[in-house]
Scaffold this motif. Structure first.
Motif, PDB file in Angstrom:
ATOM      1  N   PHE A   1       0.613  -1.292  -0.204  1.00  0.00           N
ATOM      2  CA  PHE A   1      -0.295  -0.302  -0.090  1.00  0.00           C
ATOM      3  C   PHE A   1       1.236   0.938  -0.250  1.00  0.00           C
ATOM      4  CE2 PHE A   1      -2.213  -3.157   1.995  1.00  0.00           C
ATOM      5  CZ  PHE A   1      -3.450  -3.429   1.546  1.00  0.00           C
ATOM      6  N   MET A   2       0.593   2.193  -0.989  1.00  0.00           N
ATOM      7  CA  MET A   2       1.646   3.270  -1.216  1.00  0.00           C
ATOM      8  C   MET A   2       0.464   4.399  -1.053  1.00  0.00           C
ATOM      9  SD  MET A   2       2.739   6.252  -3.141  1.00  0.00           S
ATOM     10  CE  MET A   2       2.150   5.540  -4.631  1.00  0.00           C
ATOM     11  N   ILE A   3       0.985   5.485  -0.549  1.00  0.00           N
ATOM     12  CA  ILE A   3       0.004   6.513  -0.150  1.00  0.00           C
ATOM     13  C   ILE A   3       0.861   7.602  -0.484  1.00  0.00           C
ATOM     14  CG2 ILE A   3      -2.228   5.916   0.264  1.00  0.00           C
ATOM     15  CD1 ILE A   3      -0.717   7.437   3.321  1.00  0.00           C
ATOM     16  N   THR A   4       1.019   9.507  -1.055  1.00  0.00           N
ATOM     17  CA  THR A   4       2.091  10.017  -1.068  1.00  0.00           C
ATOM     18  C   THR A   4       0.984  10.999  -0.639  1.00  0.00           C
ATOM     19  OG1 THR A   4       1.642  11.075  -3.280  1.00  0.00           O
ATOM     20  CG2 THR A   4       3.168   9.350  -2.587  1.00  0.00           C
ATOM     21  N   ASP A   5       1.932  12.321  -0.383  1.00  0.00           N
ATOM     22  CA  ASP A   5       1.804  14.278   0.217  1.00  0.00           C
ATOM     23  C   ASP A   5       2.586  14.457  -0.111  1.00  0.00           C
ATOM     24  OD1 ASP A   5       3.511  14.457   2.178  1.00  0.00           O
ATOM     25  OD2 ASP A   5       2.676  14.152   3.746  1.00  0.00           O
ATOM     26  N   ALA A   6       2.799  15.997  -0.076  1.00  0.00           N
ATOM     27  CA  ALA A   6       3.182  16.706  -1.403  1.00  0.00           C
ATOM     28  C   ALA A   6       5.092  16.411  -0.968  1.00  0.00           C
ATOM     29  CB  ALA A   6       2.447  18.358  -0.831  1.00  0.00           C
ATOM     30  N   ARG A   7       5.446  16.535  -0.098  1.00  0.00           N
ATOM     31  CA  ARG A   7       6.861  15.787   0.676  1.00  0.00           C
ATOM     32  C   ARG A   7       6.754  14.053   0.054  1.00  0.00           C
ATOM     33  NH1 ARG A   7      10.632  18.817   4.743  1.00  0.00           N
ATOM     34  NH2 ARG A   7      12.446  17.509   4.044  1.00  0.00           N
ATOM     35  N   TYR A   8       6.553  13.793   1.404  1.00  0.00           N
ATOM     36  CA  TYR A   8       6.908  12.293   0.953  1.00  0.00           C
ATOM     37  C   TYR A   8       5.826  11.314   0.384  1.00  0.00           C
ATOM     38  CZ  TYR A   8       9.352  13.937   5.366  1.00  0.00           C
ATOM     39  OH  TYR A   8      10.003  14.879   6.475  1.00  0.00           O
ATOM     40  N   LYS A   9       6.611   9.751   0.120  1.00  0.00           N
ATOM     41  CA  LYS A   9       6.216   8.922  -0.196  1.00  0.00           C
ATOM     42  C   LYS A   9       6.567   7.351   0.776  1.00  0.00           C
ATOM     43  CE  LYS A   9       6.195   5.650  -4.116  1.00  0.00           C
ATOM     44  NZ  LYS A   9       7.222   5.553  -5.385  1.00  0.00           N
ATOM     45  N   PHE A  10       5.142   7.414   1.242  1.00  0.00           N
ATOM     46  CA  PHE A  10       4.791   5.848   2.102  1.00  0.00           C
ATOM     47  C   PHE A  10       4.683   4.475   1.579  1.00  0.00           C
ATOM     48  CE2 PHE A  10       2.358   3.806   4.990  1.00  0.00           C
ATOM     49  CZ  PHE A  10       4.024   3.305   6.571  1.00  0.00           C
ATOM     50  N   ILE A  11       4.852   4.018   1.740  1.00  0.00           N
ATOM     51  CA  ILE A  11       4.862   2.120   1.285  1.00  0.00           C
ATOM     52  C   ILE A  11       4.942   1.218   2.544  1.00  0.00           C
ATOM     53  CG2 ILE A  11       4.998  -0.039  -0.031  1.00  0.00           C
ATOM     54  CD1 ILE A  11       7.356   2.585  -1.402  1.00  0.00           C
ATOM     55  N   HIS A  12       3.620   0.648   3.086  1.00  0.00           N
ATOM     56  CA  HIS A  12       2.920  -0.786   3.320  1.00  0.00           C
ATOM     57  C   HIS A  12       3.109  -1.585   2.957  1.00  0.00           C
ATOM     58  CE1 HIS A  12       1.160  -2.958   7.376  1.00  0.00           C
ATOM     59  NE2 HIS A  12       0.664  -3.102   6.053  1.00  0.00           N
ATOM     60  N   ALA A  13       4.028  -2.445   3.461  1.00  0.00           N
ATOM     61  CA  ALA A  13       3.847  -4.176   3.150  1.00  0.00           C
ATOM     62  C   ALA A  13       3.589  -5.273   4.592  1.00  0.00           C
ATOM     63  CB  ALA A  13       4.977  -4.517   2.902  1.00  0.00           C
ATOM     64  N   GLU A  14       2.755  -5.963   3.913  1.00  0.00           N
ATOM     65  CA  GLU A  14       2.182  -7.253   4.581  1.00  0.00           C
ATOM     66  C   GLU A  14       3.137  -8.013   4.755  1.00  0.00           C
ATOM     67  OE1 GLU A  14      -1.451  -8.188   2.464  1.00  0.00           O
ATOM     68  OE2 GLU A  14      -2.923  -7.158   3.322  1.00  0.00           O
ATOM     69  N   ARG A  15       2.783  -8.290   6.048  1.00  0.00           N
ATOM     70  CA  ARG A  15       3.645  -9.786   7.159  1.00  0.00           C
ATOM     71  C   ARG A  15       4.890  -9.452   7.292  1.00  0.00           C
ATOM     72  NH1 ARG A  15       3.529 -13.925   0.857  1.00  0.00           N
ATOM     73  NH2 ARG A  15       1.142 -13.878   1.277  1.00  0.00           N
ATOM     74  N   GLY A  16       4.750  -8.586   7.877  1.00  0.00           N
ATOM     75  CA  GLY A  16       5.886  -8.250   9.022  1.00  0.00           C
ATOM     76  C   GLY A  16       6.513  -7.205   8.723  1.00  0.00           C
ATOM     77  N   PHE A  17       6.430  -6.526   7.212  1.00  0.00           N
ATOM     78  CA  PHE A  17       8.362  -5.808   6.817  1.00  0.00           C
ATOM     79  C   PHE A  17       7.410  -4.107   6.834  1.00  0.00           C
ATOM     80  CE2 PHE A  17       7.348  -9.624   3.669  1.00  0.00           C
ATOM     81  CZ  PHE A  17       8.723  -9.819   3.464  1.00  0.00           C
ATOM     82  N   ARG A  18       9.083  -3.838   7.530  1.00  0.00           N
ATOM     83  CA  ARG A  18       8.951  -2.837   8.306  1.00  0.00           C
ATOM     84  C   ARG A  18       8.786  -1.732   6.946  1.00  0.00           C
ATOM     85  NH1 ARG A  18      12.595   0.285   5.957  1.00  0.00           N
ATOM     86  NH2 ARG A  18      14.288  -0.487   5.129  1.00  0.00           N
TER      87      ARG A  18
END
Length: 107
Positions: free
Chosen positions: A4-21
């Motif tokens: 799952f990936m979301i962004t805003d004006a500055r940051y891009k954030f990615i979350h992966a399932e199964r316990g990955f950071r």
């Protein structure tokens, strides 16, 4: 595994399932995404904010796991192709939108 990936004006954030950071990129100072800030204690507030935003967004999902799994069993070819390094790694039908129809497929 789902990402799952979301962004805003500055940051891009990615979350992966199964316990990955999580992964976090500062798109202003690192537009090529070379420096993952997901482990940075200095960015924990940003990571927490992005998780709150992601949580709010995911509550809007309209498909249940059974529907998603059924789609995996019978793919329609509709979706987003991510992380492809060599086009030979995937079915050519999935990239036709980007390449255009081949002469042998045109009527």
């Amino acid at each position: 595994m789902r990402l799952f990936m979301i962004t805003d004006a500055r940051y891009k954030f990615i979350h992966a399932e199964r316990g990955f950071r999580p992964m976090l990129f500062d798109m202003q100072t690192d537009p090529s995404e070379f420096h993952d800030l997901g482990r940075s204690a200095d960015h924990q507030e940003i990571i927490d904010l992005m998780y709150r935003r992601l949580g709010k967004w995911t509550r809007r999902v309209t498909k249940f796991d059974a529907q998603i799994n059924a789609g995996k069993a019978n793919p329609s070819g509709v979706g987003i192709v991510l992380g492809v390094y060599d086009q030979g790694e995937i079915d050519p039908d999935l990239t036709i939108k980007y390449r255009g129809a081949s002469p042998d497929r045109q009527a």
